[in-house]
Design an enzyme around this catalytic site. Sequence first.
Site, PDB file in Angstrom:
ATOM      1  CG  HIS A  17      -3.253  -5.403   4.562  1.00 65.21           C
ATOM      2  ND1 HIS A  17      -2.693  -5.887   5.723  1.00 65.21           N
ATOM      3  CD2 HIS A  17      -4.538  -5.109   4.851  1.00 65.21           C
ATOM      4  CE1 HIS A  17      -3.602  -5.870   6.677  1.00 65.21           C
ATOM      5  NE2 HIS A  17      -4.733  -5.409   6.177  1.00 65.21           N
ATOM      6  CD  GLU A  74      -3.538 -11.758  -0.892  1.00 72.07           C
ATOM      7  OE1 GLU A  74      -2.306 -11.883  -0.801  1.00 72.07           O
ATOM      8  OE2 GLU A  74      -4.315 -12.023   0.039  1.00 72.07           O
TER       9      GLU A  74
HETATM   10  C1  GRF Z   1      -1.356 -13.020   1.889  1.00 72.05           C
HETATM   11  O1  GRF Z   1      -2.718 -13.146   2.166  1.00 72.05           O
HETATM   12  C2  GRF Z   1      -0.923 -11.590   2.046  1.00 72.05           C
HETATM   13  O2  GRF Z   1      -1.903 -10.672   1.676  1.00 72.05           O
HETATM   14  C3  GRF Z   1      -0.660 -11.484   3.513  1.00 72.05           C
HETATM   15  O3  GRF Z   1      -0.108 -12.723   3.884  1.00 72.05           O
HETATM   16  C4  GRF Z   1      -0.518 -13.715   2.953  1.00 72.05           C
HETATM   17  C5  GRF Z   1       0.735 -14.305   2.384  1.00 72.05           C
HETATM   18  O4  GRF Z   1       0.482 -15.406   1.546  1.00 72.05           O
HETATM   19  N1  GRF Z   1       0.190 -10.358   3.798  1.00 72.05           N
HETATM   20  P1  GRF Z   1       1.671 -16.027   0.687  1.00 72.05           P
HETATM   21  O5  GRF Z   1       2.798 -16.361   1.660  1.00 72.05           O
HETATM   22  O6  GRF Z   1       2.075 -15.034  -0.334  1.00 72.05           O
HETATM   23  O7  GRF Z   1       1.089 -17.274   0.097  1.00 72.05           O
END
Ligand code: GRF
Length: 202
Positions: free
Chosen positions: A111, A176
């Site tokens: 998230h 992330e």
């Molecule tokens: C990411 O920012 C994640 O935190 C959120 O949705 C986005 C997904 O990005 N849940 P990706 O599809 O992994 O590039």
Amino acid sequence: MRRRRVGVLISGRGSNMRALVEAARDPAYPAEIVHVVSNIADAPGLDYARSQGISTAVLSHNAHPTREAYDAALSAHLKAHDLDIICCAGFMRILTPILIRDWEGRILNIHPSLLPAYMGLHTHERALADGATEHGATVHLVTAELDGGPTVAQAKVPVLPDDTADSLAARVLAVEHPLYVRALALVASGQLSRAQEDRNGQ
Ligand code: GRF
């Protein structure tokens, strides 16, 4: 230790899924990404997974009359692939207890906020509107409470004075990827449950 079999759920770009796939190329990584499911047929992430020889499936939510019916079908599909852990990575569906109960303690989500701050959508816009000086991302276990399950790991970034929602989202996304790699390794290697048992035993 046997590497854990992981399925990733996506709805779009799939950059977090890609980060997990790249990390799992290392035979020492405790998990392997064996299956990718999207609820959106043309999710760009599916092309990458296919290019890596990973099995993929499209399970459209439109083919099911209710959220519960979709989750029951999705959970059965995941069980049929003999998976140990599920990683939601940009999977734009609110999951119901039907699926969560089947995978309790074995389903993760990423998230884009420092939970419990900014549960739900538009996290970057809301952080900027509040004048937050710090933002980030959280990997957590999925429970019936939306964005409310126990935190596995977090990564922080600064909010800069001239940030837009896009510049902030890009800074968060960059953290992330290594965050999800680290969090999945903790869960797949059993270190997370051991850490929790240690705390409970004190
Ligand atoms: C990411 O920012 C994640 O935190 C959120 O949705 C986005 C997904 O990005 N849940 P990706 O599809 O992994 O590039």
